[in-house]
Design an enzyme around this catalytic site. Structure first.
Site: not given
Length: 436
Positions: A144, A265
């Site tokens: 999880h 970026s």
């Protein structure tokens, strides 16, 4: 097909020139077979082979099709231009267009499968190498998205290897499933062509005669083929998603290789983004979207309709070309992937000792404490670690009830990391064999 996500080894299979060459081979081998059984003159069959080294003019075929509105007739007309009208008069005798189209499509799928098999095998080599390299590199396992218990980076690679190995078996089966041909004539009854022709053509093309065709080869075969490609794409995404998680700044247990001069970026020069594995996630979606149309193609009207045709013109190239590119890209990512063992240990110890909670729970029950009480004893100490970032072992040693049940030495023993790696060799033997 998108050029950005394509490799020539696969795109060449789907070029019109390749298709027409396969069509030609089908027709020429069929003529040979018909001559062998005395249906057509041998000299006419031999004449067809005069076009053996011809590069069929795709533009000319398109020009003829603009008039005939029929692709196979356009090709046959162009073939006669090379062979001679009289010599070519027996070409396609007793055959229907689907005999050529379907058999060719399956030849292309088989060739594509062979390229994909090579791709999966190359990926398996890369995964195995990294698994062996990091067999005992300890990292925290997560369920999880939450820290669970220790595992190793080698086991992570090994489970991806096992998954891809299953995919290799599926792909080989799918190749076999789709490797059939049909030269059975209108509605598949062989009324106007001898079954021996089909057997001859299939043998020459490396196919198996379709046991029963209508006017088309049954599309459940193709549905299985494309479904297999979809499963492989999902497995690629499975690996890619794990790498994307590992590259997150707050995790940084592994990362894609960042080459000299690469930019992450346009706005933020510090960025190192997992662009390759994010791309793989997207490519997996493209492959999977071909699966449902392939399933829907199974249902055709009576002995033949062409509702499947336009679909296959798209999904045949798109699925195989995209998956081939994705396999090749993932192999490169795995080969060059950076691994950060110290960060793995640091992450596991972010909440010191907490991942050993099950060992303590089991020890308490074995010492005679009820499971409910044992769980409560462990959890109350674990929650302190979550909330106050204390040390789990120190909390247990300060808990009189835990010390009374286990003793100091037994508590300390429960924090031996090697406990969690003692069966790694057994798992590796199961995955890679006993010789490793």
């Amino acid at each position: 097909m998108i050029a950005r996500y394509s490799r020539p080894v696969m795109t060449d299979i789907w070029e019109p020139a390749t298709k027409f060459k396969i069509w030609y081979e089908i027709e020429a081998h069929a003529c040979d077979a018909m001559a062998d059984i005395g249906v057509i003159p041998r000299e006419n069959a031999d004449a067809v082979w005069k076009a053996k080294d011809v590069d069929f003019d795709v533009a000319r075929i398109d020009e003829i099709e603009a008039v005939t509105k029929h692709d196979v007739i356009a090709f046959l007309t162009h073939l006669a231009e090379h062979v001679g009208s009289d010599e070519a008069r027996f070409v396609h005798q007793g055959m229907t267009s689907s005999d050529v189209l379907d058999t060719c499509f399956n030849v292309q799928l088989v060739r594509a499968a062979d390229v994909l098999v090579d791709g999966v095998e190359a990926l398996l080599v890369a995964l195995k190498r990294r698994a062996m390299e990091h067999k005992m590199t300890v990292r925290v396992g997560r369920s999880h998205g939450i820290h669970a218990e220790p595992t190793t980076m080698g086991l992570t690679f090994a489970r991806f290897y096992a998954e891809m190995d299953r995919n290799l078996a599926r792909l080989k089966l799918a190749r076999t499933e789709v490797a059939t041909g049909a030269i059975s004539g209108a509605v598949g009854t062989f009324a106007n062509i001898d079954p021996a022709v089909e057997e001859h053509v299939c043998a020459k093309l490396g196919l198996t005669p379709e046991p029963i065709s209508t006017q088309v080869i049954p599309r459940d075969r193709h549905a299985m083929f494309f479904a297999t490609l979809g499963v492989i794409a999902s497995s690629i995404e499975n690996v890619a998603t794990e790498i994307r998680h590992m590259q997150r700044t707050e995790v940084l247990e592994g990362a894609e290789f960042f080459s000299m001069g690469q930019k992450g970026s346009s706005a933020m020069p510090h960025k190192k983004n997992p662009v390759l594995t994010e791309n793989l996630t997207g490519l997996a979606r493209l492959v999977r979207m071909t699966v449902i149309p392939a399933m829907e193609n199974v249902t055709l009207w009576h002995e033949r309709d062409i509702s499947h045709s336009s679909v296959e013109r798209g999904i045949g190239p798109d699925a195989t070309v995209t998956l081939d590119f994705a396999l090749n890209r993932l192999t490169g990512v795995v080969d060059k992937m950076l691994i950060f063992p110290q960060n793995m240990l640091d992450n596991m110890n972010k909440y010191p000792g907490l991942v050993m909670s099950q060992r303590v729970l089991l020890a308490l029950t074995q010492a005679g404490v009820s499971r409910e009480d044992a769980y409560s004893m462990v959890q109350r100490n674990a929650l302190k670690v979550w909330e106050e970032k204390t040390d789990f072992r120190e909390e247990l040693l300060a808990d009189d009830a835990v010390v009374k049940a286990l003793g100091v030495e037994a508590i300390n023993e429960k924090f031996d990391i090697s406990y969690h790696t003692k069966h790694v060799d057994t798992i590796f033997t199961r995955v890679f064999g006993a010789t490793e």
